[in-house]
Design a protein around this motif. Sequence first.
Motif, PDB file in Angstrom:
ATOM      1  N   ALA A   1       0.836  -1.205   0.000  1.00 55.91           N
ATOM      2  CA  ALA A   1       0.000   0.000   0.000  1.00 55.91           C
ATOM      3  C   ALA A   1       0.868   1.251   0.000  1.00 55.91           C
ATOM      4  O   ALA A   1       0.584   2.219  -0.713  1.00 55.91           O
ATOM      5  N   HIS A   2       1.929   1.238   0.795  1.00 56.30           N
ATOM      6  CA  HIS A   2       2.832   2.386   0.834  1.00 56.30           C
ATOM      7  C   HIS A   2       3.478   2.601  -0.528  1.00 56.30           C
ATOM      8  O   HIS A   2       3.586   3.731  -1.015  1.00 56.30           O
ATOM      9  N   ALA A   3       3.919   1.511  -1.168  1.00 52.21           N
ATOM     10  CA  ALA A   3       4.542   1.614  -2.490  1.00 52.21           C
ATOM     11  C   ALA A   3       3.581   2.238  -3.492  1.00 52.21           C
ATOM     12  O   ALA A   3       3.958   3.097  -4.290  1.00 52.21           O
ATOM     13  N   LYS A   4       2.328   1.813  -3.448  1.00 52.72           N
ATOM     14  CA  LYS A   4       1.339   2.382  -4.365  1.00 52.72           C
ATOM     15  C   LYS A   4       1.127   3.862  -4.055  1.00 52.72           C
ATOM     16  O   LYS A   4       1.018   4.689  -4.960  1.00 52.72           O
ATOM     17  N   GLY A   5       1.082   4.206  -2.776  1.00 52.53           N
ATOM     18  CA  GLY A   5       0.922   5.603  -2.389  1.00 52.53           C
ATOM     19  C   GLY A   5       2.062   6.472  -2.898  1.00 52.53           C
ATOM     20  O   GLY A   5       1.851   7.596  -3.343  1.00 52.53           O
TER      21      GLY A   5
ATOM     22  N   MET B   1      11.960   4.188  -4.378  1.00 53.83           N
ATOM     23  CA  MET B   1      10.948   3.845  -5.376  1.00 53.83           C
ATOM     24  C   MET B   1       9.799   3.047  -4.760  1.00 53.83           C
ATOM     25  O   MET B   1       9.310   2.071  -5.323  1.00 53.83           O
ATOM     26  N   GLY B   2       9.386   3.470  -3.570  1.00 54.86           N
ATOM     27  CA  GLY B   2       8.239   2.851  -2.935  1.00 54.86           C
ATOM     28  C   GLY B   2       8.523   1.564  -2.191  1.00 54.86           C
ATOM     29  O   GLY B   2       7.598   0.882  -1.752  1.00 54.86           O
ATOM     30  N   ARG B   3       9.769   1.216  -2.026  1.00 55.45           N
ATOM     31  CA  ARG B   3      10.132   0.000  -1.304  1.00 55.45           C
ATOM     32  C   ARG B   3      11.074   0.360  -0.158  1.00 55.45           C
ATOM     33  O   ARG B   3      11.859   1.300  -0.264  1.00 55.45           O
TER      34      ARG B   3
ATOM     35  N   ARG C   1      10.045  11.420  -5.670  1.00 57.44           N
ATOM     36  CA  ARG C   1       8.608  11.271  -5.861  1.00 57.44           C
ATOM     37  C   ARG C   1       8.277  10.636  -7.208  1.00 57.44           C
ATOM     38  O   ARG C   1       7.332   9.877  -7.336  1.00 57.44           O
ATOM     39  N   GLN C   2       9.072  10.926  -8.238  1.00 57.60           N
ATOM     40  CA  GLN C   2       8.754  10.488  -9.594  1.00 57.60           C
ATOM     41  C   GLN C   2       9.536   9.265 -10.070  1.00 57.60           C
ATOM     42  O   GLN C   2       9.289   8.757 -11.164  1.00 57.60           O
ATOM     43  N   ALA C   3      10.478   8.780  -9.285  1.00 60.66           N
ATOM     44  CA  ALA C   3      11.405   7.738  -9.740  1.00 60.66           C
ATOM     45  C   ALA C   3      10.712   6.497 -10.290  1.00 60.66           C
ATOM     46  O   ALA C   3      11.091   5.994 -11.349  1.00 60.66           O
TER      47      ALA C   3
END
Length: 140
Positions: A10-14, A45-47, A105-107
């Motif tokens: 969920a955090h990665a998607k956010g 990158m969200g991980r 934010r965009q990576a």
Amino acid sequence: MGKALSGITAHAKGVRLGIYEPTPDTVSEKRKALQHGEEIHLDLMGRSIPAVYTKDGLRALHQGKPVPPASVELYLAGKFGDDLEDVRHAMTELANSLPPTDLARQAFRMYESFRPEVKPGAEGWGAKGELDLGRLAPPR
């Protein structure tokens, strides 16, 4: 384990949606406060990537051990061959085209825009694709 995975996903998607913004300044502050051998988790990158402060600097952990830079270089050389320096140059130029906060934010979205295409699903898992360096051009 399922709850932890659900939260990470969920955090990665956010992050990908721009709801959560990684903060490079916070990472820098945490890194400066680390003691030798102390572990930290970095958002990339969200991980969440486990890392440890070694005598040679901050290193990602794999199976509980610091990843040696030489093994990363060997891996990259195996993947990109003679094109490695061109790929490194193109990725560095792209990364330097944005302020660190915007890049963080965009990576993942940037990666999705240039990653090599492979067949979807299990059929494409681990398959090699062709990286088009033209797709790595910084936004103008």
